[in-house]
Design an enzyme around this catalytic site. Structure first.
Site, PDB file in Angstrom:
ATOM      1  N   HIS A 173      15.903 -16.528  33.300  1.00 42.71           N
ATOM      2  CA  HIS A 173      16.815 -17.254  34.193  1.00 42.71           C
ATOM      3  C   HIS A 173      17.046 -18.646  33.579  1.00 42.71           C
ATOM      4  O   HIS A 173      16.106 -19.235  33.028  1.00 42.71           O
ATOM      5  CB  HIS A 173      16.171 -17.491  35.577  1.00 42.71           C
ATOM      6  CG  HIS A 173      16.333 -16.377  36.562  1.00 42.71           C
ATOM      7  ND1 HIS A 173      15.343 -16.071  37.479  1.00 42.71           N
ATOM      8  CD2 HIS A 173      17.370 -15.535  36.831  1.00 42.71           C
ATOM      9  CE1 HIS A 173      15.765 -15.072  38.245  1.00 42.71           C
ATOM     10  NE2 HIS A 173      16.982 -14.729  37.881  1.00 42.71           N
ATOM     11  N   CYS A 267      11.982 -22.187  41.263  1.00 34.77           N
ATOM     12  CA  CYS A 267      12.279 -20.835  41.751  1.00 34.77           C
ATOM     13  C   CYS A 267      12.032 -20.720  43.255  1.00 34.77           C
ATOM     14  O   CYS A 267      12.656 -19.897  43.925  1.00 34.77           O
ATOM     15  CB  CYS A 267      11.394 -19.805  41.060  1.00 34.77           C
ATOM     16  SG  CYS A 267      11.600 -19.699  39.298  1.00 34.77           S
TER      17      CYS A 267
END
Ligand code: ARG
Length: 293
Positions: A173, A267
């Site tokens: 990511h 996150c």
């Protein structure tokens, strides 16, 4: 450019988090995850609670979404949506394991942020791959988010979206290898990006902070900044030093258990950005350091 005479300014933020009530590593969808390695669920909850309390102590507003049994990665709220200028996009997860999280986050965003929340047609893992900075959105692809979704994001937000190809599976990511520190400053791991993406980032951010391989491997770049305070993995000590040298205040946190799923502070955190006109205030922190200044 950083002016040492002018301290960095924090602005109050609104965050969405999801308690790790059902957190576990039961499947492997990134190289960090190994279901045979035990996870200490109580420690995970304590570490997450410390992160939550850290944001509150810094003066930020934190809202919670109800965790759902059977969705062990739902704690990673960043992947559930992207909110910029008060406009919300939901997520469409790349794999089936996390797919059901999309509806839960979409419903929360519709009820609490934007009734017109957009459901993406292509795989799009929200703030995991899409980072707002200044007037643009930096957008990762290569592992999770479909590059075709970048156009959707640009259309909904009416913002320039800068596509960046990720090439290292450990940094699957964008928010695992690039941290937004303020409207013009990033920290990053160049080797996680394809050559064209590296060149684009160097052109846009000539004074970016480069993280060491070791600090990136502690997920040190998965950091949350309010413009002054940067909440990051405690292990990323060189990065913390580099941040201090540039006038930021590093706030180290331990998140060893969530890292077993490939996640860090960022996150766990979805930022809910209001329309520009709503965010004119400056954060009044009680740091003694700031009082003295
Ligand atoms: N296990 C999760 C996954 O692979 C971790 C997500 C981390 N979130 C993030 N914003 N990088 O999807």
């Amino acid at each position: 450019m950083f002016d040492a005479a002018r301290p960095r300014t924090a602005t109050p933020r609104r965050y969405l988090m999801c308690p790790p009530t059902h957190f576990a590593v039961t499947y492997a969808i990134n190289p960090w995850m190994d279901p045979s390695v035990p996870v200490d669920a109580e420690l995970a909850m304590r570490q997450w609670t410390t992160l939550h309390d850290t944001y509150r102590a810094l003066g930020h507003r934190v809202e919670l979404i109800e965790p759902i049994a059977g969705l062990p990665d739902m704690v990673f709220a960043a992947n559930g949506g992207l909110v910029v200028d008060g406009r919300a996009l939901g997520a469409r997860f790349h794999g089936p394991e996390r797919a059901p999280e999309a509806d839960a986050y979409l419903a929360w965003l519709a009820a609490n942020v934007d009734t017109h929340v957009h459901r993406p047609a292509r795989a799009m893992e929200a703030e995991g791959d899409l980072l707002a900075i200044g007037e643009v959105v930096l957008a990762g692809h290569g592992f999770r988010t479909d590059p075709a979704a970048h156009d959707e994001v640009a259309a909904v937000l009416e913002r320039e979206v800068v596509s960046l190809q990720l090439i290292d599976p450990r940094y699957y990511h964008l928010d695992t290898c690039l941290a937004v520190l303020d409207d013009t400053t990033i920290a990053w791991l160049p080797s996680a990006f394809a050559p064209a993406a590296q060149a684009e980032l160097r052109r846009r951010f000539p004074d970016a902070i480069e993280a060491s391989a070791a600090d990136a491997a502690a997920l040190g770049l998965n950091a949350v900044s309010d413009g002054r305070h940067v909440v990051l993995a405690a292990e990323a000590t060189d990065l913390a030093e580099a941040l201090s040298a540039r006038g930021f205040t590093p706030i180290p946190v331990e998140l060893s258990e969530l890292r077993k799923a490939g996640g860090g502070p960022k996150c766990c955190t979805m930022e809910l950005r209001a329309a520009a006109t709503d965010t004119i205030d400056t954060l009044d922190t009680s740091d003694s350091e700031e009082q003295a200044a």
